[in-house]
Design a protein around this motif. Sequence first.
Motif, PDB file in Angstrom:
ATOM      1  N   PHE A  16       0.857  -1.184   0.000  1.00  0.00           N
ATOM      2  CA  PHE A  16       0.000   0.000   0.000  1.00  0.00           C
ATOM      3  C   PHE A  16       0.893   1.233   0.000  1.00  0.00           C
ATOM      4  O   PHE A  16       1.788   1.361   0.831  1.00  0.00           O
ATOM      5  N   THR A  17       0.651   2.143  -0.940  1.00  0.00           N
ATOM      6  CA  THR A  17       1.508   3.319  -1.028  1.00  0.00           C
ATOM      7  C   THR A  17       0.691   4.604  -1.056  1.00  0.00           C
ATOM      8  O   THR A  17      -0.441   4.620  -1.536  1.00  0.00           O
ATOM      9  N   ASP A  18       1.253   5.669  -0.518  1.00  0.00           N
ATOM     10  CA  ASP A  18       0.659   7.006  -0.499  1.00  0.00           C
ATOM     11  C   ASP A  18      -0.721   6.972   0.172  1.00  0.00           C
ATOM     12  O   ASP A  18      -0.919   6.266   1.141  1.00  0.00           O
ATOM     13  N   ARG A  19      -1.648   7.792  -0.295  1.00  0.00           N
ATOM     14  CA  ARG A  19      -2.996   7.913   0.260  1.00  0.00           C
ATOM     15  C   ARG A  19      -2.987   8.351   1.731  1.00  0.00           C
ATOM     16  O   ARG A  19      -3.934   8.060   2.461  1.00  0.00           O
ATOM     17  N   GLU A  20      -1.925   9.069   2.156  1.00  0.00           N
ATOM     18  CA  GLU A  20      -1.882   9.508   3.556  1.00  0.00           C
ATOM     19  C   GLU A  20      -3.054  10.422   3.902  1.00  0.00           C
ATOM     20  O   GLU A  20      -3.707  10.242   4.924  1.00  0.00           O
ATOM     21  N   LYS A  21      -3.325  11.411   3.032  1.00  0.00           N
ATOM     22  CA  LYS A  21      -4.411  12.353   3.310  1.00  0.00           C
ATOM     23  C   LYS A  21      -5.761  11.646   3.314  1.00  0.00           C
ATOM     24  O   LYS A  21      -6.602  11.888   4.183  1.00  0.00           O
ATOM     25  N   GLU A  22      -5.980  10.771   2.318  1.00  0.00           N
ATOM     26  CA  GLU A  22      -7.252  10.062   2.238  1.00  0.00           C
ATOM     27  C   GLU A  22      -7.446   9.143   3.437  1.00  0.00           C
ATOM     28  O   GLU A  22      -8.549   9.036   3.983  1.00  0.00           O
ATOM     29  N   THR A  23      -6.339   8.488   3.856  1.00  0.00           N
ATOM     30  CA  THR A  23      -6.416   7.597   5.011  1.00  0.00           C
ATOM     31  C   THR A  23      -6.761   8.370   6.271  1.00  0.00           C
ATOM     32  O   THR A  23      -7.630   7.957   7.058  1.00  0.00           O
ATOM     33  N   GLU A  24      -6.090   9.500   6.469  1.00  0.00           N
ATOM     34  CA  GLU A  24      -6.332  10.318   7.664  1.00  0.00           C
ATOM     35  C   GLU A  24      -7.772  10.812   7.704  1.00  0.00           C
ATOM     36  O   GLU A  24      -8.429  10.761   8.750  1.00  0.00           O
ATOM     37  N   ARG A  25      -8.273  11.290   6.559  1.00  0.00           N
ATOM     38  CA  ARG A  25      -9.632  11.827   6.534  1.00  0.00           C
ATOM     39  C   ARG A  25     -10.673  10.732   6.754  1.00  0.00           C
ATOM     40  O   ARG A  25     -11.624  10.901   7.527  1.00  0.00           O
ATOM     41  N   LEU A  26     -10.496   9.599   6.082  1.00  0.00           N
ATOM     42  CA  LEU A  26     -11.470   8.512   6.221  1.00  0.00           C
ATOM     43  C   LEU A  26     -11.472   7.963   7.643  1.00  0.00           C
ATOM     44  O   LEU A  26     -12.538   7.632   8.192  1.00  0.00           O
ATOM     45  N   LYS A  27     -10.294   7.907   8.263  1.00  0.00           N
ATOM     46  CA  LYS A  27     -10.232   7.450   9.652  1.00  0.00           C
ATOM     47  C   LYS A  27     -10.995   8.394  10.572  1.00  0.00           C
ATOM     48  O   LYS A  27     -11.734   7.953  11.467  1.00  0.00           O
TER      49      LYS A  27
END
Length: 375
Positions: A16-27
């Motif tokens: 799994f790579t990148d998607r830090e912003k999407e992961t933080e927001r969805l969490k």
Amino acid sequence: MEKPFVYGMSVEGNNFTDREKETERLKKDFENGVNVILISPRRMGKTSLVKKVCSEIADPGIKTVMMDIYDCRSEYDFYNRFASVLIKETAGRMELVMDNVRRFLSRVSPRISFSPEPMTEYSVSLGITPENYSPEEILDLPETIAREKGIHIVVCIDEFQQIGEMPDTLLLQKRMRGVWQHHTHVSYCLYGSKKHLMTNLFHNKRMPFYRFGETNELSFIPTDAWVPFIRQRFACGRLAISDAYAARICDYVGNHSSYVQQLSWNVMAETRREVDEESFVAGCEALLAQCNSYFLEQIRGMSSYQMNFIRLLCSGVEREVGSRSAQALYPLGSKSNVSRIKSSLAEREIIELMPDGRIRLADCVFQRWFAREWM
């Protein structure tokens, strides 16, 4: 053994790579009970993102439940999948499944099935019918369980666009929205692989799920995030790839997540020590060959006008495809025929109709293949 690149399935861990912003927001959405709609083209990593976020929820008062309804073809197919996954996942252990059934679905006789392989998953069949449970009772099940157990449940439903394909879909959607909008101990994450169907379900003002939750559209992972990932995976295989070739992999497939991983593996398989032009080209050829039968199936039965429409897009025409100059290149017939072609290809997700009026092919690898084979 860990695969260097994973495609055709959801990815986890080092893949799994990148998607830090999407992961933080969805969490944050999951932790705060916000309903979320994820919309993007196919194979962009929606399922992988949801799995990652579910794995990072540390609050014991929040229970995430994931289900896939791709093979559900009717309303009660959905209710059985919905209820069985909820019963199983909120039980925690197999020994507690029957306790969950007795507490929350006492009017059914469940069956637990095991695979012949040791240490494998088990499935729960409930046999829910209109005779033993009403739609509203099943749709309210997560709220009932959450209240009883004193937890918040996040229900994540993959391939949600199947709801729009079911008989009497509007009635089903109205029932779902009518029950779920009153839930205070449950939130929903709804996502699917057919962008135009998902968009119609959630962006169409006439549909029951309009403005049901926060809508997020996944964008392509940028090249500068892919390059170090690709180089690191090559290094793990004791091979080298330059920034330039890693970037060319991304460019060739339009930064499409699944294709980036697939092409990276193909190039790696052709590389002895360090990627060069020969191994890069061989990897690209392998990708087109692997996709050939799938793409042939996509164009099977197309009319000559439909094929010409795709030829126009491949030649760089993005607007006014029915104009005289465009028709001089590739005839499309009458204006009404052009409209029918556009609607048909959009419904089949071969083309995308952009908000600014442009038309483009949805799959850049398909575009490369078509331009080589059919132009």
